[in-house]
Motif scaffolding. Structure first.
Motif, short mmCIF file in Angstrom:
data_model
loop_
_atom_site.label_atom_id
_atom_site.label_comp_id
_atom_site.label_asym_id
_atom_site.label_seq_id
_atom_site.Cartn_x
_atom_site.Cartn_y
_atom_site.Cartn_z
N GLY A 4 0.82 -1.21 0.00
CA GLY A 4 0.00 0.00 0.00
C GLY A 4 0.85 1.26 0.00
N HIS A 5 1.94 1.25 0.78
CA HIS A 5 2.85 2.41 0.79
C HIS A 5 3.46 2.60 -0.59
CE1 HIS A 5 5.93 5.23 2.05
NE2 HIS A 5 6.85 4.44 1.54
N GLU A 6 3.84 1.52 -1.22
CA GLU A 6 4.42 1.62 -2.56
C GLU A 6 3.39 2.14 -3.56
OE1 GLU A 6 5.72 -2.37 -3.13
OE2 GLU A 6 7.57 -2.12 -1.95
N TYR A 7 2.14 1.72 -3.40
CA TYR A 7 1.08 2.22 -4.29
C TYR A 7 0.87 3.71 -4.07
CZ TYR A 7 -3.48 2.80 -6.49
OH TYR A 7 -4.52 3.24 -7.28
N ALA A 120 -0.92 -7.10 16.42
CA ALA A 120 -0.99 -7.61 15.05
C ALA A 120 -1.92 -6.80 14.16
CB ALA A 120 -1.43 -9.08 15.07
N THR A 121 -2.75 -5.95 14.75
CA THR A 121 -3.67 -5.12 13.98
C THR A 121 -2.97 -3.91 13.38
OG1 THR A 121 -5.43 -5.76 15.52
CG2 THR A 121 -5.89 -3.88 14.11
N ILE A 122 -1.81 -3.52 13.90
CA ILE A 122 -1.15 -2.28 13.49
C ILE A 122 -0.87 -2.24 11.98
CG2 ILE A 122 0.87 -0.79 13.80
CD1 ILE A 122 1.03 -1.86 16.70
N PRO A 123 -0.30 -3.31 11.38
CA PRO A 123 -0.07 -3.23 9.93
C PRO A 123 -1.37 -3.04 9.13
CG PRO A 123 1.23 -4.99 10.89
CD PRO A 123 0.30 -4.52 11.96
N TRP A 124 -2.46 -3.63 9.60
CA TRP A 124 -3.74 -3.42 8.91
C TRP A 124 -4.17 -1.96 9.00
CZ3 TRP A 124 -7.18 -4.70 5.49
CH2 TRP A 124 -8.45 -4.13 5.53
N LEU A 125 -4.03 -1.36 10.19
CA LEU A 125 -4.42 0.03 10.35
C LEU A 125 -3.62 0.94 9.41
CD1 LEU A 125 -4.68 0.27 14.26
CD2 LEU A 125 -6.55 -0.05 12.60
N GLY A 127 -2.00 -0.11 6.59
CA GLY A 127 -2.34 -0.46 5.21
C GLY A 127 -3.62 0.22 4.76
N ARG A 128 -4.61 0.25 5.63
CA ARG A 128 -5.88 0.91 5.33
C ARG A 128 -5.66 2.38 4.99
NH1 ARG A 128 -10.00 0.40 10.21
NH2 ARG A 128 -8.79 2.21 10.91
N GLU A 129 -4.79 3.04 5.76
CA GLU A 129 -4.53 4.46 5.54
C GLU A 129 -3.88 4.71 4.18
OE1 GLU A 129 -5.11 7.23 7.52
OE2 GLU A 129 -6.23 5.98 8.93
N VAL A 130 -2.83 3.97 3.86
CA VAL A 130 -2.08 4.29 2.64
C VAL A 130 -2.85 3.93 1.38
CG1 VAL A 130 0.24 4.37 3.60
CG2 VAL A 130 -0.72 2.16 2.99
N TRP A 131 -3.55 2.80 1.40
CA TRP A 131 -4.33 2.44 0.20
C TRP A 131 -5.44 3.44 -0.05
CZ3 TRP A 131 -3.03 -0.73 -3.54
CH2 TRP A 131 -2.18 -1.82 -3.28
N GLU A 156 -15.39 -5.77 4.82
CA GLU A 156 -15.81 -6.39 6.09
C GLU A 156 -15.49 -5.47 7.27
OE1 GLU A 156 -17.64 -9.05 6.50
OE2 GLU A 156 -17.71 -9.23 4.32
N ASP A 157 -14.34 -4.82 7.23
CA ASP A 157 -13.95 -3.91 8.30
C ASP A 157 -14.94 -2.74 8.39
OD1 ASP A 157 -12.20 -2.97 10.35
OD2 ASP A 157 -11.25 -1.60 8.93
N ALA A 158 -15.26 -2.16 7.25
CA ALA A 158 -16.19 -1.03 7.23
C ALA A 158 -17.59 -1.45 7.67
CB ALA A 158 -16.23 -0.41 5.84
N LEU A 159 -18.03 -2.63 7.23
CA LEU A 159 -19.35 -3.12 7.65
C LEU A 159 -19.40 -3.35 9.15
CD1 LEU A 159 -20.38 -5.69 4.88
CD2 LEU A 159 -21.55 -3.56 5.45
N ASP A 160 -18.33 -3.94 9.70
CA ASP A 160 -18.31 -4.20 11.14
C ASP A 160 -18.48 -2.90 11.93
OD1 ASP A 160 -18.00 -6.89 10.76
OD2 ASP A 160 -15.84 -6.92 11.15
N ARG A 161 -17.78 -1.85 11.49
CA ARG A 161 -17.88 -0.58 12.21
C ARG A 161 -19.26 0.04 12.03
NH1 ARG A 161 -15.34 3.29 14.88
NH2 ARG A 161 -15.95 5.47 14.54
N ARG A 162 -19.77 0.02 10.83
CA ARG A 162 -21.05 0.67 10.59
C ARG A 162 -22.19 -0.07 11.30
NH1 ARG A 162 -20.59 5.01 7.81
NH2 ARG A 162 -19.07 5.33 6.15
#
Length: 224
Positions: A4-7, A120-125, A127-131, A156-162
């Motif tokens: 994601g950072h590279e993208y 273990a959630t930190i890389p997901w958090l 990755g979500r930001e950069v993408w 799925e992440d967005a649905l869970d929060r909403r």
């Protein structure tokens, strides 16, 4: 996260500095605000990685106002400095993550929203930001460029929060994926996965999205 950072960088590099002086695709933010946010977000998540590695509590931000204050301060920096800042802080975050021992990836840390999550959630958090923020750059990225696995996880992440925090009673069906959905959910929105991810996280509608009943798409509050 690394992909994601590279993208993000691939979308950022062709943009002239003058384009980043103007508005981004986020209301009220210039391109400089966006770069300041991305750099400071990596720095804040590195604090969580340090917390996990050392068991020394280091919150993402020292106060509820610190996040906004950091972004505003950084938005005054020259664009070349901000470009370097994003890379430097990403590298720092990667270094801090590499310091987490195998038995510490389950260590609890607290996000800026007050959620307690395993390290273990930190890389997901991140990755979500950069993408996603690659798509907020002026003439930036596109949700259709995201890897399928990331797009599906983002939905799925967005649905869970909403459904949980926001109590929005919705479900989705990706027409370019294996059909899934819950017929007990009041509103089901159908369409390509990339369009669903954009709508769930950015509230941006697409002519390719539709409800099963033909009713208008529900209006969604801000995601985060």
């Amino acid at each position: 996260m690394t992909q994601g950072h590279e993208y993000f960088q691939s979308c950022l590099m062709p943009l002239p500095d003058k384009d980043l002086e103007g508005p981004s695709r986020l209301p009220g933010w210039t391109g400089r605000h966006l770069l300041s946010h991305l750099g400071h977000n990596a720095r804040a998540l590195a604090r969580l990685a340090h917390w996990a590695a050392t068991d020394e509590p280091t919150p993402m931000y020292p106060s509820t106002s610190a996040r906004a204050e950091e972004i505003e301060a950084g938005a005054a920096w020259p664009v070349p400095r901000l470009r370097d800042f994003v890379v430097e802080e990403q590298n720092r975050l990667t270094h801090e993550l590499d310091r987490i021992a195998d038995d510490r990836w389950d260590a609890p840390v607290v996000t800026a929203q007050g959620r307690t999550v395993p390290a273990a959630t930190i890389p997901w958090l991140r990755g979500r930001e950069v993408w996603i923020h690659a798509c907020d750059l002026p003439s930036g990225g596109d949700f259709r460029d995201f890897p399928d696995s990331f797009t599906d996880a983002l939905i799925e992440d967005a649905l869970d929060r909403r459904r949980g925090v926001q109590a929005v009673n919705i479900d989705v069906r990706a027409t370019d994926r294996k059909t899934h959905g819950d017929d007990d959910i009041v509103t089901c929105v159908e369409g390509p996965a990339a369009d669903l991810a954009r709508w769930l996280t950015r509230g941006e509608e697409s002519p390719r999205l539709r409800t099963g009943t033909g009713a208008p798409l529900p209006q969604l509050p801000p995601w985060l």
